[in-house]
Structure formats: C-alpha cells, structure tokens
Design a protein around this motif. Structure first.
Motif, mmCIF file in Angstrom:
data_model
loop_
_atom_site.group_PDB
_atom_site.id
_atom_site.type_symbol
_atom_site.label_atom_id
_atom_site.label_comp_id
_atom_site.label_asym_id
_atom_site.label_seq_id
_atom_site.Cartn_x
_atom_site.Cartn_y
_atom_site.Cartn_z
ATOM 1 N N MET A 86 8.453 -11.560 26.874
ATOM 2 C CA MET A 86 7.409 -12.500 26.948
ATOM 3 C C MET A 86 8.194 -13.611 27.709
ATOM 4 O O MET A 86 9.394 -14.058 27.403
ATOM 5 C CB MET A 86 6.986 -12.844 25.510
ATOM 6 C CG MET A 86 6.086 -14.224 25.573
ATOM 7 S SD MET A 86 5.758 -14.670 23.870
ATOM 8 C CE MET A 86 4.625 -13.394 23.085
ATOM 9 N N ASP A 87 7.363 -14.259 28.546
ATOM 10 C CA ASP A 87 7.816 -15.404 29.074
ATOM 11 C C ASP A 87 7.676 -16.825 28.548
ATOM 12 O O ASP A 87 6.894 -16.731 27.584
ATOM 13 C CB ASP A 87 7.129 -15.315 30.625
ATOM 14 C CG ASP A 87 5.748 -15.679 30.770
ATOM 15 O OD1 ASP A 87 5.091 -16.129 30.054
ATOM 16 O OD2 ASP A 87 5.101 -15.317 31.712
ATOM 17 N N PRO A 88 7.852 -17.713 29.188
ATOM 18 C CA PRO A 88 7.795 -19.108 28.291
ATOM 19 C C PRO A 88 6.086 -19.533 28.164
ATOM 20 O O PRO A 88 5.938 -20.247 27.151
ATOM 21 C CB PRO A 88 8.445 -20.231 29.298
ATOM 22 C CG PRO A 88 9.451 -19.236 29.922
ATOM 23 C CD PRO A 88 8.891 -17.992 30.146
ATOM 24 N N ASP A 89 5.279 -19.118 28.852
ATOM 25 C CA ASP A 89 4.058 -19.263 28.651
ATOM 26 C C ASP A 89 3.247 -18.353 27.901
ATOM 27 O O ASP A 89 1.983 -18.398 27.677
ATOM 28 C CB ASP A 89 3.254 -19.368 30.190
ATOM 29 C CG ASP A 89 3.794 -20.415 31.031
ATOM 30 O OD1 ASP A 89 3.945 -21.487 30.503
ATOM 31 O OD2 ASP A 89 3.790 -20.461 32.372
ATOM 32 N N GLY A 90 4.012 -17.337 27.406
ATOM 33 C CA GLY A 90 3.398 -16.369 26.375
ATOM 34 C C GLY A 90 2.834 -15.001 26.965
ATOM 35 O O GLY A 90 2.444 -14.286 26.204
ATOM 36 N N ARG A 229 8.642 -21.241 20.421
ATOM 37 C CA ARG A 229 8.240 -19.898 19.944
ATOM 38 C C ARG A 229 9.264 -19.226 19.153
ATOM 39 O O ARG A 229 8.540 -18.167 18.108
ATOM 40 C CB ARG A 229 7.829 -19.328 21.301
ATOM 41 C CG ARG A 229 6.707 -19.879 22.140
ATOM 42 C CD ARG A 229 6.424 -18.710 23.335
ATOM 43 N NE ARG A 229 5.624 -19.478 24.019
ATOM 44 C CZ ARG A 229 4.325 -19.673 24.161
ATOM 45 N NH1 ARG A 229 3.637 -19.039 23.093
ATOM 46 N NH2 ARG A 229 3.571 -20.086 25.044
ATOM 47 N N ALA A 230 10.510 -19.451 19.150
ATOM 48 C CA ALA A 230 11.578 -18.500 18.437
ATOM 49 C C ALA A 230 11.856 -19.416 17.154
ATOM 50 O O ALA A 230 12.715 -18.897 16.218
ATOM 51 C CB ALA A 230 12.724 -18.451 19.153
ATOM 52 N N GLY A 231 11.418 -20.498 16.794
ATOM 53 C CA GLY A 231 11.921 -21.406 15.565
ATOM 54 C C GLY A 231 13.113 -21.959 15.870
ATOM 55 O O GLY A 231 13.647 -22.410 14.843
ATOM 56 N N VAL A 532 6.071 -16.879 13.809
ATOM 57 C CA VAL A 532 6.557 -18.192 13.906
ATOM 58 C C VAL A 532 5.359 -19.251 14.455
ATOM 59 O O VAL A 532 4.910 -19.092 15.695
ATOM 60 C CB VAL A 532 7.777 -18.386 14.913
ATOM 61 C CG1 VAL A 532 8.204 -19.788 15.143
ATOM 62 C CG2 VAL A 532 8.881 -17.627 14.579
ATOM 63 N N TRP A 533 5.050 -20.087 13.500
ATOM 64 C CA TRP A 533 4.101 -21.171 13.750
ATOM 65 C C TRP A 533 4.486 -21.940 14.723
ATOM 66 O O TRP A 533 3.712 -22.622 15.702
ATOM 67 C CB TRP A 533 3.453 -21.489 12.547
ATOM 68 C CG TRP A 533 2.374 -22.725 12.868
ATOM 69 C CD1 TRP A 533 1.219 -22.520 12.837
ATOM 70 C CD2 TRP A 533 2.602 -24.011 12.986
ATOM 71 N NE1 TRP A 533 0.402 -23.861 12.766
ATOM 72 C CE2 TRP A 533 1.339 -24.591 12.930
ATOM 73 C CE3 TRP A 533 3.807 -24.995 13.213
ATOM 74 C CZ2 TRP A 533 1.188 -26.221 13.362
ATOM 75 C CZ3 TRP A 533 3.678 -26.360 13.640
ATOM 76 C CH2 TRP A 533 2.310 -26.987 13.333
ATOM 77 N N PRO A 543 3.674 -27.304 17.421
ATOM 78 C CA PRO A 543 3.033 -26.033 17.085
ATOM 79 C C PRO A 543 3.234 -25.225 18.582
ATOM 80 O O PRO A 543 3.001 -25.577 19.663
ATOM 81 C CB PRO A 543 1.507 -26.299 17.010
ATOM 82 C CG PRO A 543 1.402 -27.825 17.363
ATOM 83 C CD PRO A 543 2.669 -28.303 17.662
ATOM 84 N N ALA A 544 3.581 -23.789 18.404
ATOM 85 C CA ALA A 544 3.583 -22.965 19.532
ATOM 86 C C ALA A 544 2.499 -22.868 20.169
ATOM 87 O O ALA A 544 2.369 -22.637 21.333
ATOM 88 C CB ALA A 544 4.186 -21.657 18.854
ATOM 89 N N SER A 545 1.005 -22.971 19.637
ATOM 90 C CA SER A 545 -0.076 -22.674 20.167
ATOM 91 C C SER A 545 -0.426 -23.823 20.977
ATOM 92 O O SER A 545 -1.345 -23.632 21.835
ATOM 93 C CB SER A 545 -1.214 -22.740 18.888
ATOM 94 O OG SER A 545 -1.071 -23.848 18.173
#
Length: 547
Positions: A86-90, A229-231, A532-533, A543-545
């Motif tokens: 997965m890249d930085p943009d998901g 994204r990884a906490g 991971v939220w 938030p990762a979202s």
C-alpha cells in the motif's frame, strides 16, 4: 491555563507497570496529565470529555526503531516488489512474480514519460524470489537504450542499471575493478551494483539524485501519512545524510502544525571521517525539537543476507556464494566507537551477518574500556545471525539489539533453502534468546525494505511464520505482551527516549495508537490484521481516514 481533555476508551493499554490498563487518559499541553477513571481525572479541575475513542483501544504510540523516511520519496518511483503493498494514499500495488513482469511494468511507466532524457527509477526488486537470477543491463535495455534506468533492490543494498546509466556514470568500459561491480563475459559491468561505493556514482543518473537513504520535503510529508496508517508516532530515519539543507528542511516540515510524528534521524557514517561525523552530530544536538531529534550516528558494517553482501562466519553461505562486503572497515569502526563514546554520542550499527556482529563487539569492548559509559545504549541493528554467545557479550557490554522480525515472513523460506540453511535460518532474529539473556530489545520493519507496520512486526516475532506458512524457529517465538513492549518501550529505550514516549504515563508526550480491537485479547495469528484508526501525537488527533 491550557484546556484539559479527557479521552474515554474501551480500553487503554498503558505499558505502565503500576496501572497497566485504565479507561481514561487526561491530556493537557500535549502531555499526559493523568490516567485512571473519569472520577480520578476529574479532580484535576475543569475538563472536556472526548468520547470519540469510546469504542476503540488506545496503546502508546508505536515507536519504529529502524526505518527510513526515504519510503515517502520512493513511492514517486515505480514499485516492482514481489509482495502487494500500500502506498501513502492507500492504493495497493500488486506484487510482480517474474523479471518479465518487472520489465513490463517498467515499459508501461516509460511509455507515459514525456521527457526523453528523464531517468526511470524503480524500487523493491527482489530477484531472490525469481530463481535468484541477476537482472542484467541487457534486460533493462529492453525498456530503453536511450533513457537511464535504475532499480533499487528491496534490501536497499543493490541497484540494477541499464547500459545508458553505466555510460553516463563513465562505467561502461572494460577494466573496472571493484568488488561491488560484477563484470560480464565482455569485461564490462553486467548491470548489478553492490553496496554504496558502487551505487552512489550511478545514483544521480537514474533518478536517485539525493543520497540513496534521503527523503525530500514531499517525501517526508508522505512518510508522515504512512506513520498515521501504522499507528507510529515516533520513527527513526536510520541512515540519513543530514546535510545542513536537509536538516533545515526536516526542521521546517516537522514543525508544521499538522505533521503527525516525531522523526529521529541518524547521520550515516559515510563520506565523513570518524572525527568529522562525531563533531557534526555534537553540533546538531542543540537543534533538536519535540518532533525532530538530532545527534545520533548510524554505522553500517556489512550488507544484506538475501543480497549475499552480508559478512558471515564459517561455514559461510549455504549455497556456496562468496562472503559479502565490509561497508566499514574494522579500524574505522574502532575509531568511530572511541570518539563517539568520548563525546557522548550514541551509535547504532547495522550488522546482518554474524561476522559483522562479531566485528562490532570486538571493536566496542576496548573502546568502552578506554571510555567507560554505563548508559551508552549502543544498539546493533538487524543483528540477524547473532548466536547465544554473542548475545551474552552484548549484555556484558551494555548493548541493545533491534531485531528484524519481519524477515521471518518476507525471506525466511529463502534463508532456509538458499542463503544460510535450515539450522541458522531457524535461529535468525533470536528474540527469545535476546530477552532471556537480558539484552534490551526492539523489533522493526526497516521500511521501505518491508512495509512500516509495528503490529505486523509484533505478529512476526510472536508467530515466526514464513511466506509459505511454515513456523520457522518456534523456540525463538516471544509472547504478545513481550512483542508489544518491543514496539513501544523497547524501541524507545534504544533511542534514550523511554522517559518521554513508549508508555502512557503522567508527564510523557500524549502519543497514542488508536486501534479497532485489543491486541492482548486477539488470537496471536490475527495481530497483523488489527485495524489502526489513526494516532494521537503530542495531543493532536490524526484519523487515517482524513489522509
């Protein structure tokens, strides 16, 4: 007075021995004001209750003790790795299972380029999975004979280039005499380049115009997304060039209100003498901030095991390959240790092979006798092949170790069948032996070598599962609680930061990993699958979202 915020959670795993689990944590001025029940924390005075994590589990923000922010920059190149990623943009990029597939992806990328002279750069090539065959310049010439092409291996220790790249670097000629530049039957370089001495002259011509381990401004921001994204709230950059310009850039970017992590870059021991690098790191220390910690050194003793450039003791490589390369000569390492100890500068040393580990131990012991330092915390990074006697020596010298637990999954099968053989493969990254011997231990991803993800790293150390699904070295498995400690307080200890991060305790930075489920109550085989939220870093919520 600054506002006090009390966060409620389904569970808060503190890693604090006095109160290992609580329901609430109070934050003020970016620091932890208290932990406990709401009633206990309310006694601090006025507060705002924030229940957005009421269904979540909080842990101390993960501390990644061996990674490289260069991953943020590498994603602007072509990904050609074996595993999906997965890249930085998901976005998830599919892994490539043959050299032909690598060439095809490069052709697709080349067809979209408009500048006919611009280099084509790629990364994460892993030919050990492709019959361990060298990728030659002739194969990359199938993509282009006029455009320079360079591919960085997954290990980061090898690069493959095409003929045009060699021409631009002045290496497309007979008579090149370098152990890291193999020659073809025609007497000119074949295309693979092993180690920094061989790679660096070609790097600027193939799109790696910065030091191979450096990131740029955009890359550092993109790397911050990967941390969320990884906490991860504290992360090393474990081989940075740290020029004056790059330090200024890192200070500026990490000071931005929305930068989500504390970065700990170590100046790599290349291009400077031991005296120069120690003096430079001493001068950097006062420039440290809350989100950029300066003043440490990374030395590199040897290369990678799967790249056959690591230094192994007898009987050497299982498949009979010649021994690897010394990246730093023993006498250079000795001088570095002496000078660093005298100046109070910490050194982390990359040692993959057991011969490299032994060299580091042999060089450090007399340096410590000359410059006693009871809390130096010099750390061996990777240290994959260390045996029990070497761990005992580490303990006697007051050393730490940061083991590459992810290797069991990504290359365990190949180590078993090809690089070091069954017995040594089963004791690689010996977490159980390290802990039982009393050596302070962290575990790591070495991103971008493997993806940043401490929960995956914990899963790897707990289960020791290879890519084919075998348990490899069950005697070296550790418990879930030990693995969680290794990715929090264990890693913080190796950085002399255990008084600031790594646990949720009064006075420490308000750094939390926000998880969807409880790793202490999850099937150990499912650790890597915990969602991971996002993170809280210095009291700021990410938030990762929202990335």
């Amino acid at each position: 007075m600054a506002e006090t915020i009390i966060y409620a959670a389904r569970k808060i795993i503190t890693m604090a021995p006095s109160r290992p689990e609580v329901s609430h944590v109070a934050v003020r001025d970016g620091r932890i004001l208290g932990i406990g029940t709401l009633e206990e924390l309310a006694s601090w005075g006025d507060y705002r209750l924030d229940d957005r994590f009421a269904g979540k589990v909080l842990m101390p923000g993960f501390v990644e003790g061996h990674a490289h922010t260069m991953e943020g920059t590498l994603w602007r190149n072509v990904y050609v790795g074996w595993f999906d990623r997965m890249d930085p943009d998901g976005r998830v990029w599919s892994g490539l299972k043959s050299i032909d597939a690598v060439v095809d992806r490069l052709r697709e990328a080349e067809a979209q380029m408009t500048d006919p002279e611009a280099p084509l750069a790629a990364w994460a090539l892993d030919p050990i999975y492709m019959e361990n065959r060298r990728v030659t310049r002739q194969e990359l010439d199938q993509v282009s004979t006029t455009r320079p092409i360079g591919i960085l291996h997954a290990s980061g220790h090898i690069m493959n280039v095409n003929t045009r790249a060699l021409e631009l670097a002045g290496l497309m000629k007979p008579g090149v005499n370098h152990p890291g530049i193999p020659l073809g039957e025609d007497g000119v370089p074949l295309g693979p380049l092993y180690g920094p001495d061989a790679m660096t002259p070609v790097g600027p011509h193939v799109g790696f115009d910065r030091a191979l381990t450096d990131c740029d401004e955009r890359g550092l921001r993109d790397y911050g997304k990967l941390c969320v994204r990884a906490g991860v709230t504290t992360c090393t950059d474990l081989a940075a060039r740290l020029t004056d310009d790059s330090v200024d850039m890192m200070l500026r970017v990490t000071a931005e209100d929305d930068y989500p992590a504390c970065i700990v870059p170590l100046r790599v021991f290349f291009g400077m003498s031991a005296e120069e690098i120690v003096d430079y790191c001493v001068s950097l220390k006062p420039r440290s901030t809350e989100r950029l910690r300066l003043g440490r050194i990374k030395a590199v003793a040897d290369g990678s095991i799967q790249g056959f450039s690591a230094r192994l003791r007898w009987p050497g490589y299982y498949n009979g390959a010649p021994n690897g390369l010394w990246y730093t000569a023993p006498e250079q390492m000795s001088e570095l240790y002496h000078r660093a100890l005298a100046a109070g500068v910490q050194v982390h040393t990359h040692t993959n092979g057991d011969q490299a580990t032994q060299m580091a131990l042999d060089m450090l012991e007399p340096a410590l006798k000359a410059h006693p330092s009871p809390d130096h915390r010099f750390t061996l990074q990777h240290c994959q092949m260390a045996d029990a006697a070497q761990f005992r020596k580490m303990r006697s010298l007051g050393m730490n170790v940061n083991l590459f637990a992810n290797h069991h999954f990504y290359w365990g099968d190949e180590h078993y069948r090809l690089t070091v053989g069954p017995e040594r493969a089963c004791r690689m990254n010996a977490c159980r032996t390290a802990l039982d011997t009393g050596v302070p231990m962290a575990i790591h991803s070495d991103a971008p070598v493997t993806p940043l993800g401490p929960l995956f790293t914990a899963w790897a150390a707990v289960n020791r599962i290879t890519a084919s699904g075998r348990v490899q070295g069950e005697e070296e498995r550790i418990s879930v609680s030990e693995a969680l400690y290794a990715i929090t307080l264990g890693a913080a200890y190796t950085l002399h930061m255990d008084g600031e991060v790594g646990s949720i305790e009064v006075g420490k930075r308000a750094d939390f990993a926000v998880l969807d489920s409880d790793p202490t109550q999850t099937d150990p085989m499912a650790l890597k699958d915990i969602g991971v939220w996002g993170t809280v870093q210095g009291g700021r919520v990410f938030p990762a979202s929202a990335l």
